[in-house]
Design a protein around this motif. Structure first.
Motif, PDB file in Angstrom:
ATOM      1  N   TYR A   1       0.987  -0.926  -0.059  1.00 19.84           N
ATOM      2  CA  TYR A   1       0.191   0.225  -0.209  1.00 19.84           C
ATOM      3  C   TYR A   1       0.253   1.489  -0.282  1.00 19.84           C
ATOM      4  O   TYR A   1       1.753   1.529   0.796  1.00 19.84           O
ATOM      5  CB  TYR A   1      -0.599   0.174   1.530  1.00 19.84           C
ATOM      6  N   ASP A   2       0.848   2.317  -1.489  1.00 26.76           N
ATOM      7  CA  ASP A   2       2.228   3.026  -1.207  1.00 26.76           C
ATOM      8  C   ASP A   2       0.774   4.519  -1.732  1.00 26.76           C
ATOM      9  O   ASP A   2      -0.502   4.010  -1.105  1.00 26.76           O
ATOM     10  CB  ASP A   2       2.493   3.465  -2.516  1.00 26.76           C
ATOM     11  N   VAL A   3       1.508   5.712  -1.569  1.00 25.24           N
ATOM     12  CA  VAL A   3       0.289   6.696  -1.390  1.00 25.24           C
ATOM     13  C   VAL A   3       0.041   6.690  -2.752  1.00 25.24           C
ATOM     14  O   VAL A   3      -1.415   7.522  -2.332  1.00 25.24           O
ATOM     15  CB  VAL A   3       1.858   7.925  -1.524  1.00 25.24           C
TER      16      VAL A   3
ATOM     17  N   PHE B  75      -3.293   5.115  -1.834  1.00 30.49           N
ATOM     18  CA  PHE B  75      -3.880   5.325  -0.545  1.00 30.49           C
ATOM     19  C   PHE B  75      -4.948   6.624  -1.533  1.00 30.49           C
ATOM     20  O   PHE B  75      -5.996   7.369  -1.018  1.00 30.49           O
ATOM     21  CB  PHE B  75      -2.998   6.397   0.098  1.00 30.49           C
ATOM     22  N   HIS B  76      -4.655   7.754  -2.505  1.00 27.29           N
ATOM     23  CA  HIS B  76      -4.554   8.436  -2.649  1.00 27.29           C
ATOM     24  C   HIS B  76      -6.067   8.137  -4.138  1.00 27.29           C
ATOM     25  O   HIS B  76      -6.885   8.769  -3.920  1.00 27.29           O
ATOM     26  CB  HIS B  76      -4.089   9.975  -4.171  1.00 27.29           C
TER      27      HIS B  76
END
Length: 81
Positions: free
Chosen positions: A63-65, A68-69
């Motif tokens: 789960y990366d940025v 997340f967005h």
């Protein structure tokens, strides 16, 4: 788009249709083709339930940025944020 899976493939896999769908979604998640939010939605699970399934299968949550967005936008589109 709808995908038709031949009955022969379902029988050969030894899985139910739901189990086969779950396996497909898990593979797509592992290959970074689906976000955590989208995968859980497609399976009709909460994200926590999906994370429990991942843990049970010993699949890492990547789960990366950017994801997340993506999930924030998905939640906004659903009216949940």
């Amino acid at each position: 788009m709808s995908l038709t899976i031949p009955d022969e493939l379902v029988k050969a896999s030894g899985l139910s249709e739901i189990e086969l769908l779950q396996e497909l979604i898990l593979v797509l998640f592992q290959q970074d083709k689906l976000s955590l939010g989208k995968a859980s939605e497609l399976l009709g699970m909460s994200q926590i339930q999906f994370q429990r399934l991942l843990a049970k299968r010993e699949i890492c949550v990547h789960y990366d940025v950017a994801e997340f967005h993506q999930d924030i936008e998905h939640l906004k589109a659903k009216g949940w944020l």
